[in-house]
Design a protein around this motif. Sequence first.
Motif, PDB file in Angstrom:
ATOM      1  N   GLY B 148       0.812  -1.212   0.000  1.00 33.08           N
ATOM      2  CA  GLY B 148       0.000   0.000   0.000  1.00 33.08           C
ATOM      3  C   GLY B 148       0.846   1.263   0.000  1.00 33.08           C
ATOM      4  N   THR B 149       0.173   2.379  -0.037  1.00 37.31           N
ATOM      5  CA  THR B 149       0.839   3.672  -0.129  1.00 37.31           C
ATOM      6  C   THR B 149       0.151   4.661   0.798  1.00 37.31           C
ATOM      7  N   VAL B 150       0.933   5.537   1.385  1.00 40.71           N
ATOM      8  CA  VAL B 150       0.368   6.656   2.130  1.00 40.71           C
ATOM      9  C   VAL B 150       0.925   7.939   1.535  1.00 40.71           C
ATOM     10  N   ARG B 151       0.022   8.897   1.282  1.00 40.90           N
ATOM     11  CA  ARG B 151       0.457  10.198   0.813  1.00 40.90           C
ATOM     12  C   ARG B 151      -0.022  11.240   1.809  1.00 40.90           C
ATOM     13  N   VAL B 152       0.820  12.191   2.065  1.00 44.31           N
ATOM     14  CA  VAL B 152       0.431  13.269   2.962  1.00 44.31           C
ATOM     15  C   VAL B 152       0.539  14.585   2.203  1.00 44.31           C
ATOM     16  N   LEU B 153      -0.586  15.253   2.133  1.00 46.69           N
ATOM     17  CA  LEU B 153      -0.631  16.578   1.518  1.00 46.69           C
ATOM     18  C   LEU B 153      -0.762  17.570   2.650  1.00 46.69           C
ATOM     19  N   ALA B 159      -1.945  25.039   8.458  1.00 44.51           N
ATOM     20  CA  ALA B 159      -1.744  24.093   9.560  1.00 44.51           C
ATOM     21  C   ALA B 159      -2.670  22.879   9.419  1.00 44.51           C
ATOM     22  N   LYS B 160      -2.875  22.486   8.173  1.00 47.93           N
ATOM     23  CA  LYS B 160      -3.719  21.310   7.918  1.00 47.93           C
ATOM     24  C   LYS B 160      -2.953  20.309   7.069  1.00 47.93           C
ATOM     25  N   ALA B 161      -3.302  19.063   7.251  1.00 52.55           N
ATOM     26  CA  ALA B 161      -2.740  18.023   6.402  1.00 52.55           C
ATOM     27  C   ALA B 161      -3.842  17.043   6.040  1.00 52.55           C
ATOM     28  N   VAL B 162      -3.660  16.391   4.900  1.00 53.81           N
ATOM     29  CA  VAL B 162      -4.584  15.331   4.508  1.00 53.81           C
ATOM     30  C   VAL B 162      -3.764  14.071   4.303  1.00 53.81           C
ATOM     31  N   MET B 163      -4.136  13.039   5.020  1.00 56.06           N
ATOM     32  CA  MET B 163      -3.450  11.767   4.829  1.00 56.06           C
ATOM     33  C   MET B 163      -4.324  10.896   3.945  1.00 56.06           C
TER      34      MET B 163
END
Lengths: 199, 239
Positions: B148-153, B159-163
């Motif tokens: 699998g893969t995880v991307r973090v934007l 001060a926000k992130a999307v995983m």
Amino acid sequence: MPGPERGRRAENDEGDPPYEDPLEPLMARVARGDEQAFGAVYDALAGSVFGLVRRVVRDPVRAEEVTQEVFLQVWQKAPRFDASRGRPKTWVLTLAHRRAVDVVRHDQAASDRDQRYDWTGGPAYDQVADEVTVRLEHQAVRRCLETLTELQREAVGLAYYQGHTYAETASILDANPATVKTRLRDGLIRLRDCLGVTA
Amino acid sequence: MTSDPHNLSGAYALDALDAAERDAYESHLAECSDCAEEVRGFRATAARLGAAEETHVPEHLRRTVLDAVARTPQERPVVVDLASHPRTRWATRALLVAASLALVVGAAVFGVTQRDRADDMAAQQEAITAVLSAPDAAMVSSPVEGGGTVRVLQSAELAKAVMVVSDLPKLAEDEDYQMWTQSDGAMHSAGVLPRDEQGSRGAHVMDDVTGVTAVAISIEPAGGSEEPTSDPIVLIETT
């Protein structure tokens, strides 16, 4: 688009909402990058795409290349497919037709193509997996084509199956381009109503 | 030859216009809903003509197509109009990030829709759109141990992130994936990954990532733990 898919017409006859095209949930999964769902979409539509493309481009080897390009486009564009604007099969065959037409228009050999559309041709039934369904569909289309005037039928065939522009079609039929434009529209209206297309 | 565009619907639906006429007619279509409706019916009719040509497909073509698909990224769905964002020195970079992420975020948002979490979806979509459009948006991608893969934007400015998680292998009933944020050297739970995202995709908004130095996922007993009880299967440092 009401097609040979089993159950579709019965649902329409009973006045049920136009639901459920089994390809719609599959396309939704393809839009999420689901390659397995894409395989199922391919299995459902490859016969139609390849058949149509081969009809237009004629060369079977070229038809395979184009079919491959079309399905790659289906994969790439799936996230933008909008089910509210038409059924998946219509969308895929629209992509296929446009691509096939682009190919023949850029193909020098196009000048060698027949100048009249031969209605006696058709798919090789004996090789088709779902032979009965395909045969019925082909007969329905042919029956409805028979209801067109000769000029409508010739014009639709030259444009759709041979990829001619309406101006080229007019030249082949020795008719006025404005007339051909109108006949293409009249012919499609008649075909649409004869085939019971509701999309 | 666009004097009477209404009449072109048939030729258009049959791809019988030349390129210039096609373009002209398409701009007409955008303004003429009756024409668009007629074209829809004509397209469906034309597709019937096409489908009637159904025939046997050479066996080898399937493998060729699926192999090509496996190597080919999809187009981004329409999520956010980056072009309308004010240009900054980051804009180009943000655009690239957005392009590379669009598929996976779009897919993840769609996944949320599928699960009928309508409120979550609206909030998530809004947050994702905000982060995507941020001029300082940056993306880090990492494969996950085990698959699998995880991307973090992330956007430092917001001060926000999307995983975004994709294709993490399915776990046994007594285990869950748990998400963590790391700050001040300690791990803080960011929740357990919904089980229906195992083997699938999902997007998770992290609302306040001020001071967060990394995000991670570990495999924990079902329901999650107070703090990680195993080494993370993926850890992505944030900036």
